[in-house]
Design an enzyme around this catalytic site. Sequence first.
Site, PDB file in Angstrom:
ATOM      1  N   LYS A  75       0.817  -1.221   0.000  1.00 45.09           N
ATOM      2  CA  LYS A  75       0.000   0.000   0.000  1.00 45.09           C
ATOM      3  C   LYS A  75       0.851   1.271   0.000  1.00 45.09           C
ATOM      4  O   LYS A  75       2.055   1.225   0.291  1.00 45.09           O
ATOM      5  CB  LYS A  75      -0.941  -0.031   1.214  1.00 45.09           C
ATOM      6  CG  LYS A  75      -1.967  -1.173   1.172  1.00 45.09           C
ATOM      7  CD  LYS A  75      -2.986  -1.018   2.296  1.00 45.09           C
ATOM      8  CE  LYS A  75      -4.006  -2.142   2.274  1.00 45.09           C
ATOM      9  NZ  LYS A  75      -5.080  -1.919   3.281  1.00 45.09           N
ATOM     10  N   GLU A  81      -9.742 -10.476  -7.539  1.00 42.06           N
ATOM     11  CA  GLU A  81      -8.769  -9.397  -7.346  1.00 42.06           C
ATOM     12  C   GLU A  81      -7.604  -9.513  -8.335  1.00 42.06           C
ATOM     13  O   GLU A  81      -7.116  -8.509  -8.835  1.00 42.06           O
ATOM     14  CB  GLU A  81      -8.283  -9.400  -5.888  1.00 42.06           C
ATOM     15  CG  GLU A  81      -9.406  -8.998  -4.936  1.00 42.06           C
ATOM     16  CD  GLU A  81      -9.029  -9.043  -3.466  1.00 42.06           C
ATOM     17  OE1 GLU A  81      -9.865  -8.640  -2.642  1.00 42.06           O
ATOM     18  OE2 GLU A  81      -7.906  -9.473  -3.131  1.00 42.06           O
ATOM     19  N   ASN A 114      -2.033   0.226   6.711  1.00 36.56           N
ATOM     20  CA  ASN A 114      -1.540  -1.044   7.247  1.00 36.56           C
ATOM     21  C   ASN A 114      -0.648  -1.810   6.268  1.00 36.56           C
ATOM     22  O   ASN A 114      -0.533  -3.032   6.343  1.00 36.56           O
ATOM     23  CB  ASN A 114      -2.697  -1.888   7.789  1.00 36.56           C
ATOM     24  CG  ASN A 114      -3.674  -2.318   6.705  1.00 36.56           C
ATOM     25  OD1 ASN A 114      -3.574  -1.869   5.570  1.00 36.56           O
ATOM     26  ND2 ASN A 114      -4.597  -3.184   7.048  1.00 36.56           N
TER      27      ASN A 114
HETATM   28  P1  CMP Z   1      -7.544  -4.458   3.539  1.00 39.13           P
HETATM   29  O1  CMP Z   1      -7.091  -5.854   3.735  1.00 39.13           O
HETATM   30  O2  CMP Z   1      -6.925  -3.695   2.440  1.00 39.13           O
HETATM   31  O3  CMP Z   1      -9.127  -4.471   3.316  1.00 39.13           O
HETATM   32  C1  CMP Z   1      -9.933  -3.362   3.643  1.00 39.13           C
HETATM   33  C2  CMP Z   1      -9.176  -2.317   4.378  1.00 39.13           C
HETATM   34  O4  CMP Z   1      -9.970  -1.383   5.056  1.00 39.13           O
HETATM   35  C3  CMP Z   1      -8.340  -2.947   5.463  1.00 39.13           C
HETATM   36  O5  CMP Z   1      -7.281  -3.655   4.889  1.00 39.13           O
HETATM   37  C4  CMP Z   1      -7.979  -1.753   6.318  1.00 39.13           C
HETATM   38  O6  CMP Z   1      -6.770  -1.138   5.901  1.00 39.13           O
HETATM   39  C5  CMP Z   1      -9.136  -0.826   6.045  1.00 39.13           C
HETATM   40  N1  CMP Z   1      -9.901  -0.676   7.271  1.00 39.13           N
HETATM   41  C6  CMP Z   1     -10.533  -1.617   7.958  1.00 39.13           C
HETATM   42  N2  CMP Z   1     -11.098  -1.115   9.049  1.00 39.13           N
HETATM   43  C7  CMP Z   1     -10.815   0.183   9.045  1.00 39.13           C
HETATM   44  C8  CMP Z   1     -11.128   1.233   9.916  1.00 39.13           C
HETATM   45  N3  CMP Z   1     -11.855   1.052  11.023  1.00 39.13           N
HETATM   46  N4  CMP Z   1     -10.670   2.455   9.590  1.00 39.13           N
HETATM   47  C9  CMP Z   1      -9.944   2.649   8.460  1.00 39.13           C
HETATM   48  N5  CMP Z   1      -9.618   1.666   7.597  1.00 39.13           N
HETATM   49  C10 CMP Z   1     -10.042   0.460   7.906  1.00 39.13           C
END
Ligand code: CMP
Length: 139
Positions: A10, A127, A113
Amino acid sequence: AIERTFSMIKPDATARNLTGAITQMLEEAGLRVVASKRVWMSKRQAEAFYAVHKDRPFFQELTEFMSSGPTVVQVLEGENAIARNREIMGATNPAEAAEGTIRKKFAKSIGENSVHGSDAPETAAEEIAFWFAGCEIVG
Ligand code: CMP
């Protein structure tokens, strides 16, 4: 069984020049990079990719972040690749991620993350197809 999964490094991680370090952790976990490219997705592409989350409160924040800088999209191949990748990534929230995982080591927050990985065979196929043509995947 040998599987393929979809992975993204990311924008928070590309900004800190962590593409190599993260890819090395994936490889050391037994996964093979069979496709890889760097993309700067548009807000619209981020919204389409994450459409499953469109009703979540964090959808705007998520799609703004994902279109804020370069991402590296990859296809990973290996024994139980989907589960293996989720193991090495660690929990979505870095505060809950296990020692030795990518998110424990590098993630800044639940939003920033560092990596994404598919959660099931159906989503992996979707995906992968979203970002790659068949001829771009070289096993
Ligand atoms: P990802 O695996 O990319 O799938 C969806 C993403 O949403 C997840 O990782 C997080 O980075 C993001 N995400 C999930 N919960 C939250 C939250 N409470 N606030 C902001 N981002 C979130």
